[in-house]
Design a protein around this motif. Structure first.
Motif, PDB file in Angstrom:
ATOM      1  N   UNK A 182       0.984  -1.063  -0.036  1.00  0.00           N
ATOM      2  CA  UNK A 182      -0.157   0.103   0.004  1.00  0.00           C
ATOM      3  C   UNK A 182       0.870   1.297   0.101  1.00  0.00           C
ATOM      4  N   UNK A 183       0.662   2.082  -0.955  1.00  0.00           N
ATOM      5  CA  UNK A 183       1.619   3.440  -0.934  1.00  0.00           C
ATOM      6  C   UNK A 183       0.916   4.552  -1.424  1.00  0.00           C
ATOM      7  N   UNK A 184       1.486   5.739  -0.927  1.00  0.00           N
ATOM      8  CA  UNK A 184       0.916   6.824  -1.276  1.00  0.00           C
ATOM      9  C   UNK A 184       1.168   7.855  -0.291  1.00  0.00           C
ATOM     10  N   UNK A 185       0.616   9.177  -0.469  1.00  0.00           N
ATOM     11  CA  UNK A 185       1.107  10.185   0.415  1.00  0.00           C
ATOM     12  C   UNK A 185       0.404  10.084   1.977  1.00  0.00           C
ATOM     13  N   UNK A 186       0.954  10.710   2.852  1.00  0.00           N
ATOM     14  CA  UNK A 186       0.211  10.847   4.275  1.00  0.00           C
ATOM     15  C   UNK A 186      -1.324  11.363   3.817  1.00  0.00           C
ATOM     16  N   UNK A 187      -1.373  12.418   3.336  1.00  0.00           N
ATOM     17  CA  UNK A 187      -2.381  13.185   3.220  1.00  0.00           C
ATOM     18  C   UNK A 187      -2.765  13.492   1.567  1.00  0.00           C
ATOM     19  N   UNK A 188      -4.080  13.272   1.276  1.00  0.00           N
ATOM     20  CA  UNK A 188      -4.560  13.980  -0.128  1.00  0.00           C
ATOM     21  C   UNK A 188      -4.325  15.357   0.165  1.00  0.00           C
ATOM     22  N   UNK A 189      -3.795  16.047  -0.864  1.00  0.00           N
ATOM     23  CA  UNK A 189      -3.540  17.720  -0.985  1.00  0.00           C
ATOM     24  C   UNK A 189      -3.969  18.312  -1.955  1.00  0.00           C
ATOM     25  N   UNK A 190      -4.218  17.385  -3.120  1.00  0.00           N
ATOM     26  CA  UNK A 190      -4.775  18.256  -4.416  1.00  0.00           C
ATOM     27  C   UNK A 190      -4.966  16.845  -5.223  1.00  0.00           C
ATOM     28  N   UNK A 191      -5.775  17.138  -6.250  1.00  0.00           N
ATOM     29  CA  UNK A 191      -6.027  16.060  -7.307  1.00  0.00           C
ATOM     30  C   UNK A 191      -4.917  15.794  -7.925  1.00  0.00           C
ATOM     31  N   UNK A 238      -7.937  11.663   4.137  1.00  0.00           N
ATOM     32  CA  UNK A 238      -8.871  12.747   3.929  1.00  0.00           C
ATOM     33  C   UNK A 238      -9.084  13.398   5.215  1.00  0.00           C
ATOM     34  N   UNK A 239      -9.147  12.540   6.132  1.00  0.00           N
ATOM     35  CA  UNK A 239      -9.423  13.106   7.677  1.00  0.00           C
ATOM     36  C   UNK A 239      -8.380  12.853   8.262  1.00  0.00           C
ATOM     37  N   UNK A 240      -7.420  13.618   8.856  1.00  0.00           N
ATOM     38  CA  UNK A 240      -6.100  13.598   9.399  1.00  0.00           C
ATOM     39  C   UNK A 240      -6.232  13.933  10.946  1.00  0.00           C
ATOM     40  N   UNK A 241      -5.862  12.826  11.719  1.00  0.00           N
ATOM     41  CA  UNK A 241      -5.747  13.224  12.999  1.00  0.00           C
ATOM     42  C   UNK A 241      -4.661  13.671  13.324  1.00  0.00           C
ATOM     43  N   UNK A 290     -13.918  16.242  -0.084  1.00  0.00           N
ATOM     44  CA  UNK A 290     -13.369  16.647  -1.430  1.00  0.00           C
ATOM     45  C   UNK A 290     -11.982  15.545  -1.593  1.00  0.00           C
ATOM     46  N   UNK A 291     -11.437  15.280  -0.460  1.00  0.00           N
ATOM     47  CA  UNK A 291     -10.122  14.416  -0.587  1.00  0.00           C
ATOM     48  C   UNK A 291     -10.777  12.979  -1.003  1.00  0.00           C
ATOM     49  N   UNK A 292     -11.886  12.637  -0.427  1.00  0.00           N
ATOM     50  CA  UNK A 292     -12.459  11.418  -0.806  1.00  0.00           C
ATOM     51  C   UNK A 292     -12.636  11.304  -2.302  1.00  0.00           C
ATOM     52  N   UNK A 293     -13.362  12.106  -2.700  1.00  0.00           N
ATOM     53  CA  UNK A 293     -13.664  12.228  -4.153  1.00  0.00           C
ATOM     54  C   UNK A 293     -12.541  12.328  -5.012  1.00  0.00           C
ATOM     55  N   UNK A 294     -11.468  12.774  -4.573  1.00  0.00           N
ATOM     56  CA  UNK A 294     -10.145  12.711  -5.357  1.00  0.00           C
ATOM     57  C   UNK A 294      -9.613  11.186  -5.337  1.00  0.00           C
ATOM     58  N   UNK A 295      -9.642  10.597  -4.066  1.00  0.00           N
ATOM     59  CA  UNK A 295      -9.162   9.422  -3.848  1.00  0.00           C
ATOM     60  C   UNK A 295     -10.031   7.973  -4.856  1.00  0.00           C
ATOM     61  N   UNK A 296     -11.302   8.575  -5.043  1.00  0.00           N
ATOM     62  CA  UNK A 296     -12.216   7.632  -5.724  1.00  0.00           C
ATOM     63  C   UNK A 296     -11.866   7.951  -7.371  1.00  0.00           C
ATOM     64  N   UNK A 297     -11.364   8.982  -7.552  1.00  0.00           N
ATOM     65  CA  UNK A 297     -11.167   9.124  -8.977  1.00  0.00           C
ATOM     66  C   UNK A 297      -9.949   8.437  -9.286  1.00  0.00           C
ATOM     67  N   UNK A 298      -8.915   8.415  -8.379  1.00  0.00           N
ATOM     68  CA  UNK A 298      -7.468   7.907  -8.393  1.00  0.00           C
ATOM     69  C   UNK A 298      -7.830   6.206  -8.697  1.00  0.00           C
ATOM     70  N   UNK A 316     -18.259   4.535   2.465  1.00  0.00           N
ATOM     71  CA  UNK A 316     -18.918   3.410   1.775  1.00  0.00           C
ATOM     72  C   UNK A 316     -18.976   3.807   0.238  1.00  0.00           C
ATOM     73  N   UNK A 317     -19.246   5.157  -0.156  1.00  0.00           N
ATOM     74  CA  UNK A 317     -19.197   5.788  -1.391  1.00  0.00           C
ATOM     75  C   UNK A 317     -18.017   5.779  -2.241  1.00  0.00           C
TER      76      UNK A 317
END
Ligand code: PEP
Ligand code: MN
Length: 625
Positions: A97-106, A128-131, A144-152, A174-175
């Protein structure tokens, strides 16, 4: 408790047992293990163990001794595999599993996703929700971040993973995403655990900063008890007195967990160390220690990352780490596939086009042979593995369409080529669609009461006696009995049930036939690898194809072979194998087999192919993969 059922249990007896358990409020799991049928029952029912022992159809009842039940190894000796899209976490293949800590932009997410996918990552991560420790730090892009993830996920075909920090986000999760992560800070947020248990999506459950392994497993138990078995445990370092790294990575948790639970275990060396340079060494160690996968933070511009830049690998460093793991994995009997996703979707596509549903692959011998292992490691559970009695039978079955693929060995690093299969590659009009190399370890196995000094006869194929020569020389009084394959050897000694017969076989065959390992790793040279090729009627639709196999023959004039090889040299194409085989019926004439590091079916190769055509009498591309 575990109810071991009698072999001849009737459907009525079984349904009676189930209905008593349901009435008592037990959570029930039914499974088969090594030919035994069992029912696992977890709960606080009022009836005693003796009661269940006396039920018709029950052979014995074993109480589960640990505080965690559903996650316990006792309940399910078989490893859990968590399916995410076409990929599987757990089992024979390493999942990264790889990727950035946080989604920052599309743009940031897509850039990093394409990079990590290119290097073989299977799942994409991004918060997308960072503790965050400080309320003033970047909190994530939220929906907004979740939508980007879904597009990825849509664009790259990778499953996407993100952290859920509150049950209120469940519908959004879920979505938009494939896997939800419960972060270290929320490991004991029981409402959140129950929530991810109910939504049923695969869960990555991180270990709490100061949690014991038992507390961690109890948290996993919450998720399973809500009916969601798809849990992946992720060790990410714990708090200790040591300040040099962000946390202390508890690698010993891997073998501990492997004995306590059937759940897959992945390691996050990014949060464990907090320091870029320390990530790859710990990742390599984690795989060597038996982890099922890794979670790695990667950023193309870590200096400007909004969170965890200092621990994020540059994409190129991630690529190098993947290459290292590709080499390490076979040593401990696993595989890392750079093209896992493409292969999985190509196999899936073939199944749809041919309308066959589950695809089938033939291998030599019985379950538990190295060929069976190669088949499992190449395809995972996506393809049904079918035993075949001979190599010719495999080629025939593929030709006739009785199976979709065949898995055949071509060469061993110690004993050389398996010539028979080279000849079949020429004879049959089939394609090489892939290759896989596995480490071959030999085990001396026997009846559970057999000891090294009770053995008088050893069964195995002659080739394997050769590979274990040094060990066998120390026992020169043993009679060596040649048989066809390792699994047949295991089966035969298990039928005989005495302490004087042993077999040289794989560990898997020992398990399948309920035999015990008397001595492990008895091969003379531990660097013992066998390369298998996968054959099929049509090429798998996947790119890039890094390697190709070709067959050719030349005229019988001076320099004929040199002229052909010069074409590869002039075009800077690396040859990784050259093998000659006599042409049947034409004494002293030879067919040459070459493996090249190029896609022989690409447009770029076309001019080379034309030159090869000119200088050869016969030329055939066996396949590009
Ligand atoms: C993360 O994965 O980005 C994260 C916050 O991890 P952890 O919960 O392990 O700190
Ligand atoms: Mn992070």
């Amino acid at each position: 408790m575990i109810l071991v059922l009698e072999k001849g249990i009737t459907p009525d007896q079984k349904s009676n047992i189930r209905s008593i358990l349901f009435k008592e409020g037990y959570i029930v799991r039914e499974m088969s293990e090594a030919g035994q049928h069992i029912i696992g029952a977890v709960g606080k029912g009022s009836l005693a163990v003796d009661f269940f022992e006396q039920l018709a159809g029950v052979s014995k009842v074993i109480p589960i001794s640990t505080s965690f039940k559903l996650v316990s190894r006792q309940l399910s000796p078989e490893d859990t595999r968590v399916q995410v899209r076409d990929a599987v976490v757990g089992g024979e293949r390493i999942t990264v599993v790889a990727g950035p800590c946080a989604v920052e932009s599309r743009e940031q997410a897509l850039t990093i996703a394409n990079e990590v996918r290119k290097y073989g990552a299977i799942l994409f991560r991004g918060g997308a929700f960072k503790p965050r420790t400080s309320p003033y730090s970047f909190q994530g892009m939220q929906e907004e971040g979740l939508k980007i993830l879904s597009e990825v996920g849509e664009v790259t075909g990778m499953g996407v993973v993100t952290e859920i920090t509150s049950p209120a986000q469940a519908d959004m999760m879920m979505k938009y995403v494939d896997v939800v992560q419960v972060g270290a800070r929320n490991m004991q947020n029981f409402e959140l655990l129950k929530c991810v248990g109910r939504i049923g999506k695969p869960v990555i459950l991180k270990r709490g900063l100061s949690s014991t392994i038992e507390e961690w497993l109890m948290s996993a138990e919450y998720i399973l008890s809500e009916g969601n078995d798809n849990v992946i445990l992720c060790e990410r370092g714990i708090r200790t007195f040591e300040p040099y790294t962000r946390n202390t990575l508890d690698l010993s948790a891997i073998p501990v967990l492997k004995t306590l639970t059937h759940l897959p275990v992945i390691i996050d060396p990014s949060h464990a160390t907090g320091i870029r340079e320390k990530v790859s060494p710990m990742a390599r160690a984690a795989i060597a220690a038996g982890a099922d996968g890794l979670m790695i933070e990667v950023h193309h511009d870590p200096d400007h990352a909004l969170s965890d830049g200092p621990q994020s690998l540059y994409p190129k460093q991630f690529g190098q780490l993947m290459r290292d793991i590709y080499v390490i994995a076979p040593v401990i009997g696993k595989q890392l596939d750079f093209d896992y996703l493409d292969k999985a979707s190509a196999v899936d596509y073939l199944a749809k086009v041919n309308g066959t549903g589950l695809q089938r692959a033939a291998f030599l011998g019985e379950m538990g042979t190295f060929s069976h292992k190669a088949c499992l490691q190449y395809f995972g559970a996506q393809v049904e593995a079918i035993p075949a009695p001979s190599f010719r039978a495999i080629f025939e079955a593929v030709k006739r369409g009785e199976v979709d693929f065949g898995v055949v060995p071509l060469e061993n690093s110690l004993t050389g080529s398996i010539h028979e299969n080279y000849d079949f590659l020429l004879e049959y009009d089939l394609r090489i669609i892939g290759e896989i190399t596995i480490r071959v370890m030999h085990y001396l196995i026997g009846h559970p009461d057999a000891r090294i000094d009770t053995i008088k006869r050893v069964l195995s194929p002659p080739l394997i006696f050769q590979q274990c020569r040094q060990f066998l020389e120390r026992h020169s009084d043993w009679k060596l009995v040649p048989v066809n394959d390792t699994s047949a050897a295991a089966k035969e000694i298990s039928d005989r049930r005495n302490v004087t017969d042993a077999a040289i076989s794989s560990k898997e065959a020992a398990e399948i036939h309920s035999m015990a390992v008397i001595e492990e790793g008895i091969e003379t040279n531990p660097r013992n690898y066998t390369r298998f090729v996968v054959i099929g009627k049509e090429q798998l639709e996947k790119r890039p194809r890094r390697k190709s196999s070709l067959i050719f023959s030349t005229g019988n004039q001076p320099g004929a072979l040199y002229e052909v090889l010069k074409i590869y040299a002039d075009n800077h194409i690396n040859l990784v194998k050259l093998e000659s085989r006599p042409i049947h019926g034409k004494p002293w004439e030879y067919m040459f087999y070459v493996d090249v590091e190029a896609d022989a079916e690409s447009d770029a190769f076309k001019p080379v192919l034309d030159l090869l055509d000119e200088k050869t009498d016969y030329l055939k591309i066996l396949g590009s993969y």
